[in-house]
Design an enzyme around this catalytic site. Structure first.
Site, PDB file in Angstrom:
ATOM      1  N   PRO A 273       0.760  -1.234   0.000  1.00  0.00           N
ATOM      2  CA  PRO A 273       0.000   0.000   0.000  1.00  0.00           C
ATOM      3  C   PRO A 273       0.780   1.267   0.000  1.00  0.00           C
ATOM      4  O   PRO A 273       1.845   1.381   0.606  1.00  0.00           O
ATOM      5  CB  PRO A 273      -0.653  -0.072   1.360  1.00  0.00           C
ATOM      6  N   GLU A 274       0.211   2.236  -0.626  1.00  0.00           N
ATOM      7  CA  GLU A 274       0.569   3.628  -0.360  1.00  0.00           C
ATOM      8  C   GLU A 274      -0.709   4.255   0.181  1.00  0.00           C
ATOM      9  O   GLU A 274      -1.686   3.549   0.405  1.00  0.00           O
ATOM     10  CB  GLU A 274       1.080   4.296  -1.639  1.00  0.00           C
TER      11      GLU A 274
END
Length: 291
Positions: free
Chosen positions: A2-3
DNA sequence: AATAGCCCCTGACCGC
DNA sequence: TGCGGTCAGGGGCTAT
């Protein structure tokens, strides 16, 4: 995974299953993720109600009725599945398909909602930790994080100040969570492309001598907000598509202009997207468009 | 203090 | 098929 946009998508996906519900049982299938899980990890969660599920940078923060906060980070390969009466969903599926390997189901929350929330993480770069809400300001993982790029406080002047005098590259500066919190390799590449700025440029060029923002800083700030906003939107819509066809890729990858597009045409000038390694990580950019 | 590099870990993919 | 090398969305730690 994830970002920031993916973590936010995960948060929104977990909310209906967790927020307002008691954790009937918490199970850790191993004693460590990236770090050792606290000895009382499961005990401190069991019986507590999740009063709110928030996000700070790439961290998920579940407020518990006990006054504790459950801090969760997905690392590179972490994902959640929500298994309910009406089937199974994976909030925040993204560029890479999530692991189907049950041997990497490390933590399970059995919610009073009837849902089982399962954390899966093959590489185990993710981690979880419980700490008192009163220590939120001193929690080492959160302390020193820069501003939320989608928050009101974040603007060109703040970004310029944070980058003033920095001799490192713009790319490296944006990946530094103390400068701005939540960007990762993909969105840094994409934001720099949208702002027409070279990843090799010195970070200090975002500020003038008085540490005031240059035009570059203004453009970059707008590009960051824009790309994150669009990605969150796409995350939301890919969720729906995804319930049907498990195992396919997400949606926002189709909107990548440079990331993972080495050798492909630049969408703006028709030139060729290039890749090179910067601080040990791939940078994708168009040398013709980005100066 | 600021910066660059190494490392944690597993799995997918590519060339031989 | 098997094998080795390379790469992957992060970030903490250590050495300059």
């Amino acid at each position: 995974m994830p970002e920031l946009p993916e973590v936010e998508t995960v948060r929104r996906g977990l909310q209906p299953a967790m927020e307002g519900f008691r954790i009937d049982r918490a199970v850790a299938h191993r004693e460590n993720l990236r770090f050792p899980l606290q000895k009382d990890f499961a005990a401190r969660l069991t019986g507590q109600t999740v009063t709110g599920l928030g996000r700070r940078a790439k961290y998920l923060l579940a407020d518990l009725s006990s006054g504790d906060v459950l801090l969760m980070h997905l690392g590179m390969s972490g994902s959640f599945r929500v298994i309910g009466a009406d089937g199974e969903t994976t909030p925040g599926e993204f560029h890479y398909p999530r692991s189907e390997d049950r041997t990497h189901d490390h933590v399970v929350f059995e919610m009073a909602s009837g849902a089982r929330v399962v954390f899966n993480d093959p590489r185990r770069f993710g981690f979880m930790k419980v700490f008192p809400r009163s220590e939120i300001e001193t929690e080492p993982h959160l302390k020193g994080l820069g501003p939320e790029p989608l928050g009101n406080a974040f603007d060109a002047s703040l970004l310029a100040k944070a980058c003033a005098g920095k001799q490192t590259s713009l790319k490296a500066a944006l990946l530094d969570q103390r400068v701005v919190a939540g960007l990762g390799n993909i969105y840094v590449c994409e934001a720099l492309f949208r702002a027409h700025l070279s990843p090799k440029r010195k970070a200090s060029t975002l500020a003038n001598r008085k540490e005031e923002p240059t035009d570059h800083a203004v453009r970059l700030t707008e590009a960051i907000r824009e790309v994150l906003g669009e990605a969150i939107k796409a995350g939301g819509s890919s969720l729906r598509d995804h319930r049907q066809t498990s195992g396919e890729l997400g949606y926002f990858q189709h909107a990548f202009k440079v990331y993972d597009r080495e050798g492909k045409p630049c969408p703006t000038c028709g030139g060729t997207v290039q890749r090179f390694v910067q601080n040990g990580r791939s940078t994708f950019w168009c040398p013709k468009c980005q100066k």
